[in-house]
Design a protein around this motif. Structure first.
Motif, PDB file in Angstrom:
ATOM      1  N   TYR A  84      30.504  30.646 -17.554  1.00 61.05           N
ATOM      2  CA  TYR A  84      31.759  30.471 -18.299  1.00 61.05           C
ATOM      3  C   TYR A  84      32.384  29.107 -18.002  1.00 61.05           C
ATOM      4  O   TYR A  84      32.852  28.408 -18.910  1.00 61.05           O
ATOM      5  CB  TYR A  84      32.722  31.593 -17.943  1.00 61.05           C
ATOM      6  N   ASP A 137      28.539  29.277 -24.482  1.00 52.12           N
ATOM      7  CA  ASP A 137      29.147  29.985 -25.599  1.00 52.12           C
ATOM      8  C   ASP A 137      29.508  31.410 -25.161  1.00 52.12           C
ATOM      9  O   ASP A 137      28.701  32.122 -24.559  1.00 52.12           O
ATOM     10  CB  ASP A 137      28.177  30.030 -26.775  1.00 52.12           C
ATOM     11  N   ARG A 138      30.736  31.816 -25.474  1.00 59.14           N
ATOM     12  CA  ARG A 138      31.208  33.125 -25.035  1.00 59.14           C
ATOM     13  C   ARG A 138      30.379  34.256 -25.635  1.00 59.14           C
ATOM     14  O   ARG A 138      30.266  35.326 -25.030  1.00 59.14           O
ATOM     15  CB  ARG A 138      32.682  33.287 -25.389  1.00 59.14           C
ATOM     16  N   ARG A 139      29.842  34.050 -26.808  1.00 60.46           N
ATOM     17  CA  ARG A 139      29.011  35.095 -27.397  1.00 60.46           C
ATOM     18  C   ARG A 139      27.765  35.339 -26.555  1.00 60.46           C
ATOM     19  O   ARG A 139      27.360  36.490 -26.351  1.00 60.46           O
ATOM     20  CB  ARG A 139      28.627  34.699 -28.831  1.00 60.46           C
ATOM     21  N   ILE A 162      27.583  34.762 -23.365  1.00 64.43           N
ATOM     22  CA  ILE A 162      28.042  35.401 -22.127  1.00 64.43           C
ATOM     23  C   ILE A 162      28.223  36.901 -22.328  1.00 64.43           C
ATOM     24  O   ILE A 162      27.825  37.717 -21.485  1.00 64.43           O
ATOM     25  CB  ILE A 162      29.353  34.743 -21.651  1.00 64.43           C
TER      26      ILE A 162
END
Length: 521
Positions: free
Chosen positions: A223, A228-230, A232
């Motif tokens: 993070y 990319d948060r997707r 993660i």
């Protein structure tokens, strides 16, 4: 006439005279203290000192609690020589070794560990992890093969593998996200080899607790690296699903989940240890029964000095003591993330954040397990619980954090770049080297240079400075109708004469109203 020199770069600081130092009562060791502590920017030194102070406090508190929780067990054991300080002495020895290694790590640039030697460190870690599967070195305990017996020492390689995985992950993330030296496919392959292989070896011991802690730490690092948060969320979902499958696969792991949900279903079997921990917290109340006065350590609470030492803290020091321990780790987390914030590069930021996250996550795993919020994992409290490998690895993590802080620098600003163009000049601009400690001083006052006589080229732009003060020839400034100086600066003792007063300069020169002689006394 003032002497001149040219100088490219920051102006070196001039040491104070010995007389001035003596007048302030400074000892011979004060300059080194100023350079080591007082000369470091506050944003670097404050979290570093707070981190070291908190770690020392937690470690000393751990010595006290280990002695309190283990004294009865070791006193009644002939194998331990009926010595109530048996575990304390071993903890002190391991802590001394860990502190020495941590000091060595902190004294070196963290790029050595995270860049230059990371491949060698990874290979040694893999060798240690493979060594535990050999019958000549492996030591079975509590249903898992996690220890390596080397003479009188028994070490747990997975504790040291945590540090290696943090260093490798930080290096790979910087190469991909910051330096862009590798493509996405190579990045994934490198992670699979350098991070996945040691994780699989740890999981095969089996050591699900360490695997969970390392995986959570890697998610925090991903993070912060900018993943990319997707991705993660996808990795997190896959990890949770895999953890559930592994936990339900064998009877031992399923029993831990059942114990967490209802420990009284088997109060004399799998739920015994957790129930005794609840009794300890209940007996402690708000302020505890008193330091050293625990009843559960009298062979009621198994592993009271290791996995369940937090329960002993709750019994002897009460809710106040447990909250104090959590507050100390909160301060440690603040200091660690401040060090990560001011690290000079992505590698340093990720290493500092990873080390801090691993310590905090391991604490939470232990505390939540003792409170019955998650299944028991057997992970000790960092710095507090008994365990040679644990105390050594935790101190080594602190050494890495201090190394990142010690090698952090302030970013160069536009003012720093402007100071690079400052120059000293001798007379009409003859070059001289950097100012030495014997120079009397630097003054921005001197003889004005006509525009046509100013140097051109590289020496043109920038600030021109000349030495002033005692090097200039004193000239008495005329008072009360004396002759003009024509705008030339002169020196009267230690004072610089800037010429006529402001009122005389406003009257101008020449005849008539502009005659400079009008209005003089």
């Amino acid at each position: 006439m003032a002497r001149a020199s040219t100088y490219q770069g920051p102006v070196p600081s001039r040491p104070r005279s010995s007389t001035r130092r003596g007048s302030r009562g400074r000892g011979p060791g004060r300059p080194s203290v100023e350079k080591t502590i007082l000369g470091v920017p506050e944003r670097f030194m404050r979290p570093r000192l707070i981190l070291i102070a908190v770690v020392v406090i937690l470690t000393c508190f751990g010595f006290l609690m280990v002695y309190s929780a283990s004294s009865v067990t070791s006193l009644t054991s002939e194998a331990m020589g009926n010595d109530p300080a048996y575990y304390l002495k071993r903890q002190l020895a391991f802590a001394a070794m860990g502190a020495g290694i941590a000091a060595f790590i902190a004294s070196r640039d963290y790029h050595i560990w995270g860049k230059r030697l990371v491949g060698i460190i990874w290979a040694l870690t893999i060798g240690l992890l493979l060594l535990i599967f050999l019958p000549i070195a492996g030591s079975d305990a509590y249903g898992a093969t996690r220890w390596v017996a080397i003479g009188p020492l028994t070490l747990q390689p997975s504790e040291f593998a945590k540090i290696t995985i943090i260093l490798v992950a930080a290096d790979q993330a910087e190469r991909y996200y910051d330096e862009q030296a590798v493509g996405f496919q190579d990045f994934v392959k490198n992670l699979a080899v350098f991070v996945g292989v040691p994780l699989v070896l740890i999981l095969l011991q089996p050591d699900k607790g360490s695997t969970l802690i390392i995986a959570a730490t890697l998610i925090v690092m991903a993070y912060l690296a900018g993943m990319d948060r997707r991705w993660i969320l996808i990795v997190l979902a896959v990890g949770v699903a895999a953890a559930l499958v592994l936990s339900l696969k064998d009877d031992y792991s399923r029993a831990r989940i059942v114990t967490m949900l209802d420990p009284w279903s088997d109060p004399t079997g799998s739920g015994y240890q957790l129930i005794q921990g609840f009794y300890a917290f209940g007996s402690g109340g708000l302020f505890g029964v008193g330091l050293g006065m625990s009843r559960q350590k009298y062979s009621y609470l198994p592993m009271a000095y290791n996995d369940f030492i937090f329960a002993v803290v709750g019994e002897e020091l009460g809710l106040v003591g447990t909250l104090g321990v959590l507050a100390a780790f909160g301060v440690l987390a603040w200091a660690g993330f401040r060090i990560a914030r001011y690290a000079p590069d992505m590698c340093g930021r990720l290493i500092a954040a990873g080390c801090t996250s691993l310590i905090v996550i391991q604490l939470l795993v232990n505390v939540c397990g003792v409170l019955g919020l998650i299944p028991l994992s057997g992970k000790p409290v960092p710095f507090v619980s008994y365990g040679g490998s644990t105390i050594m690895s935790c101190l080594m993590l602190v050494g890495v954090l201090v190394s990142v802080s010690a090698h952090s620098t302030l970013p160069e600003t536009v003012h720093d770049r402007s100071r690079q163009s400052w120059q000293f000049a001798d007379g009409q601009g003859e070059a001289r080297g950097p100012a030495t400690s014997g120079d009397p001083g630097i003054s921005l006052a001197g003889t004005p240079t006509p525009r046509s006589s100013r140097p051109r080229g590289d020496a043109g732009p920038g600030l021109r400075m000349v030495d002033g003060g005692g090097r200039a020839h004193p000239q008495a400034r005329p008072r009360g109708g004396g002759s003009r100086t024509g705008g030339r600066g002169s020196c009267e003792g230690e004072r610089i004469d800037l010429g006529p007063s402001a009122a005389e300069r406003l009257r101008g020169r020449g005849s008539g109203r502009g005659d400079g002689r009008r209005g003089r006394n």
